[in-house]
Write a protein that holds these residues in place. Structure first.
Motif: not given
Length: 343
Positions: A51-55, A81-90, A270-276
């Motif tokens: 099972s594969i997850l792609v950002e 939702g990827l705070f564990r990755i984007t805000r990691a210290k390392v 949070q959401g779709n800016p084009h629909l907004k």
């Protein structure tokens, strides 16, 4: 047979691939170039259990489509939702790929919608049209500001749309100023030609889509905005209710409840800016041309006094229009103004 999990940290020219087992042990870690046959060859030994997850990066189309066509179970991770990755210290590519695989294993992956590749090119055309229209508006603004610089203030935005080179000759005496104004006019003409060509392609594609004609029944949604709503929404059944759809359209304010206290207005982006943009533009147009909607708008503005009253009223009306669009697309019904204001 126990499942395996793969995280792919995708970049412009390369990617980091990590495969782990149910015990979080690394079975594969490798950086490879962005080449589909290379990726498929690398993952082939794990194919039956993987099972594969792609950002969800800017260039995920080719990879997700290629993996799905080869029979892999592929998920797209929403970057928000990827705070564990984007805000990691390392933060390194190896760590990012491993963490993607781990959150897939943990069942905590923030999944994004994989837009169907059959209609994705038309959605990209719709977005390109929006960018070109914005660029053309900037060119019009540049032309008007140039006249303001020379003390020519008696003109309107509508008048600017009819200007040509002869008008600039009459209005501007300085040769350099006329030359710059001519460049603005050339840009406007070029962008208008591109917009017209894109709109023709969108019209041909959208005319065969169920729901497009019904969307144009909604006040303020013409041909262009109806296409935005149709192709940005995609499969409307992925939204469980009209309110969830409006939230995706950025028309429902968020909230944060904690310890008996509530703070509204959370997560506005949070959401779709084009629909907004589509529904707020439709609301503004509807206020000008539909008396019933104008009365509703004025009532909402009066209920929310202050500097932002007009913006709030526009969002409320846009929210109602989005709900109407949801039911039209979900149920295949025609627009009914009575239902729009039903409590």
């Amino acid at each position: 047979m126990k499942k395996l999990y793969c995280g792919i940290d995708l970049h412009a020219t390369s990617m980091q691939v990590c495969v782990i087992d149910c015990k979080l042990e690394r079975l594969l870690e490798r950086s490879v170039p962005n080449d589909l046959p290379t990726v498929l060859s690398l993952l082939k030994p794990f194919r039956k259990r993987l099972s594969i997850l792609v950002e969800s990066t800017f260039n995920w189309y080719w990879l997700v489509d290629g993996l799905q066509d080869s029979g892999y179970e592929v998920h797209l991770a929403h970057t928000l939702g990827l705070f564990r990755i984007t805000r990691a210290k390392v933060k390194t590519d190896r760590r990012d790929a491993y963490r993607l695989a781990k959150i897939l294993h943990d069942g905590e992956a923030p999944l994004a919608y994989i837009y169907p590749k059959e209609t994705r090119p038309i959605r990209d055309l719709v977005r390109q049209r929006t960018r070109l229209v914005a660029a053309r508006a900037h060119a019009y603004s540049s032309l008007r500001l140039r006249l303001y610089q020379h003390g020519l203030v008696r003109h309107s935005r509508d008048a600017a749309k009819a200007w040509d080179a002869q008008d600039m000759e009459a209005l501007l005496k300085e040769p350099a100023a006329r030359f710059l104004a001519g460049q603005d006019l050339d840009s406007i003409a070029f962008l208008s030609e591109q917009v017209a060509a894109i709109e023709e392609r969108i019209r041909k594609a959208a005319s065969g889509q169920e729901g497009y004609a019904r969307l144009m029944q909604i006040p303020g949604l013409g041909k262009a905005l109806s296409a935005v709503v149709l192709y940005e929404t995609g499969d409307v059944s992925r939204f469980s209710s009209a309110r969830h759809y409006s939230s995706y359209c950025r028309l429902v304010p968020g909230t944060a409840d904690s310890g008996g206290h509530s703070k509204p207005g959370r997560g506005a982006k949070q959401g779709n800016p084009h629909l907004k943009a589509a529904f707020t533009q439709a609301a503004q147009c509807a206020v000008r041309h539909y008396p019933g909607l104008r009365n509703f708008y004025e009532r909402q503005a009066n209920r929310h006094p202050g500097r932002g009253s007009r913006l709030i009223a526009t969002d409320i009306l846009g929210h109602r229009l989005a709900q109407a669009a949801y039911h039209i697309l979900k149920e295949g019904t025609d627009y009914d103004e009575k239902k729009l204001f039903a409590s």
